[in-house]
Motif scaffolding. Structure first.
Motif, mmCIF file in Angstrom:
data_model
loop_
_atom_site.group_PDB
_atom_site.id
_atom_site.type_symbol
_atom_site.label_atom_id
_atom_site.label_comp_id
_atom_site.label_asym_id
_atom_site.label_seq_id
_atom_site.Cartn_x
_atom_site.Cartn_y
_atom_site.Cartn_z
ATOM 1 N N LEU A 172 0.787 -1.232 0.000
ATOM 2 C CA LEU A 172 0.000 0.000 0.000
ATOM 3 C C LEU A 172 0.823 1.287 0.000
ATOM 4 O O LEU A 172 0.449 2.257 -0.657
ATOM 5 N N VAL A 173 1.946 1.302 0.724
ATOM 6 C CA VAL A 173 2.715 2.546 0.815
ATOM 7 C C VAL A 173 3.264 2.995 -0.541
ATOM 8 O O VAL A 173 3.137 4.172 -0.901
ATOM 9 N N PRO A 174 3.890 2.107 -1.342
ATOM 10 C CA PRO A 174 4.348 2.570 -2.654
ATOM 11 C C PRO A 174 3.214 3.079 -3.543
ATOM 12 O O PRO A 174 3.425 3.988 -4.351
ATOM 13 N N LEU A 175 2.020 2.503 -3.414
ATOM 14 C CA LEU A 175 0.878 3.020 -4.176
ATOM 15 C C LEU A 175 0.502 4.409 -3.696
ATOM 16 O O LEU A 175 0.214 5.312 -4.504
ATOM 17 N N GLN A 176 0.493 4.608 -2.372
ATOM 18 C CA GLN A 176 0.145 5.917 -1.816
ATOM 19 C C GLN A 176 1.145 6.988 -2.234
ATOM 20 O O GLN A 176 0.775 8.075 -2.699
ATOM 21 N N THR A 177 2.427 6.684 -2.091
ATOM 22 C CA THR A 177 3.442 7.674 -2.458
ATOM 23 C C THR A 177 3.488 7.885 -3.968
ATOM 24 O O THR A 177 3.719 9.001 -4.433
ATOM 25 N N SER A 178 3.249 6.831 -4.729
ATOM 26 C CA SER A 178 3.241 6.976 -6.188
ATOM 27 C C SER A 178 2.081 7.843 -6.647
ATOM 28 O O SER A 178 2.222 8.623 -7.599
ATOM 29 N N PHE A 179 0.937 7.738 -5.972
ATOM 30 C CA PHE A 179 -0.169 8.625 -6.336
ATOM 31 C C PHE A 179 0.241 10.076 -6.170
ATOM 32 O O PHE A 179 -0.011 10.915 -7.055
#
Length: 321
Positions: free
Chosen positions: A154-161
């Protein structure tokens, strides 16, 4: 008139390249307006709400890991939604949203991620041995490894957004409309910082904390414009949130997690707020600039966009007349 063939790398192409797409400002306004509309509603609704108390209540009801998922999932899902919107509605490749290079340079992503991971671990070790009374050992194997599994997804998705939205989507859209690099650089950096205004850290330590968030926005904006892509900012941002959440938590942070350590000190907004902005980020920029041989800082950060004709050789060269 003389015709000269030059490689794309001779120009800052990250913003310019979408001029060759079916650019539609109204499609950008829908997404940007919708996102900041949600942020405004969230800010208004949270004015009379203590964020720390709300998170504590959620943890009591749902547990730490599920609360983490509840907090991070919306932005993580927005990442997939934004990529779908760009690919299907804008008919723009994800590569062109990410970089001006022919393909995404994953070596850049992992180098940035690894560099900031090493620095983060080093700073955490120094902080722990400098003030051991400020930390308690928080490690519990089963909850930690469950959290690790969730965080890695989830964190890489959040930061990538956040990177794709601010440094990608907004920077390209505003850049094309204004024919400027400086305007999208300033706007996206400031708005990125202000997006964090409802974070518990800001509520606990005051608005001075926004110096760090806005400063980080400017740092990530410089990475994007100077390096002609999001790879370095994607790697840095993922490491910052993921490694930070795995190493240290506290009762006043937005991510209250099953981390290895827990900070039990009373938070104060002192030199530690500006230390990354005035010390660490300039050092990182120096390292990146030397490794990737950056030049033309003024032009890349404040100049107008180049006029890129439609003719393209198909092998990474552009025909300039």
């Amino acid at each position: 008139m003389q015709h000269i063939w030059v490689t794309r790398n001779h120009f800052n192409m990250f913003i310019e390249q979408i001029r060759n797409k079916n650019f539609n400002i109204y499609l950008y306004l829908i997404v940007i307006g919708g996102f900041f509309g949600l942020m405004s509603v969230n800010y208004i609704m949270s004015e009379d709400v203590n964020a720390n108390d709300m998170i504590d209540q959620l943890i009591d009801q749902l547990g730490t890991n599920l609360t983490f998922v509840l907090i991070i999932a919306p932005l993580s899902m927005m990442c997939l939604g934004l990529l779908f919107w760009v690919k299907v509605v804008h008919r723009q490749s994800i590569t062109s949203l990410t970089t001006a290079r022919p393909r995404i340079d994953w070596k850049r992503v992992f180098f940035s991620f690894g560099l900031w991971t090493i620095i983060t671990i080093g700073l955490t070790v120094i902080a722990y041995f400098s003030e051991p009374e400020s930390f308690v050992f928080n490690f519990k194997p089963v909850p930690f490894f469950i959290f690790l599994f969730l965080a890695v997804i989830l964190v890489p998705l959040q930061t990538s957004f956040e990177e794709y939205f601010f440094r990608g989507y907004m920077m390209q859209g505003i850049g094309v409309v204004t024919n400027s690099r400086l305007i999208p650089f300033l706007v996206t950096s400031i708005l990125f910082g202000l997006m964090h205004i409802t974070n518990p850290e800001v509520e606990k330590m005051g608005y001075i904390t926004l110096i760090y968030y806005v400063g980080t926005g400017f740092f990530l904006g410089i990475l994007t414009l100077m390096d002609d892509g999001l790879e370095l900012s994607l790697g840095f941002h993922a490491a910052n949130n993921l490694i930070g959440a795995l190493l240290v938590t506290s009762d006043w942070s937005v991510f209250q997690t099953h981390s290895i350590l827990k900070d039990i000190s009373e938070p104060t907004a002192g030199f530690d707020v500006v230390f990354p902005v005035i010390i660490l980020f300039p050092i990182l920029l120096f390292i990146f600039s030397k490794k990737y041989k950056w030049s033309g800082w003024k032009e890349k950060l404040t100049g107008k966009l180049h006029t890129i004709p439609e003719e393209n050789s198909g092998n990474g060269s552009t025909h300039i007349s």
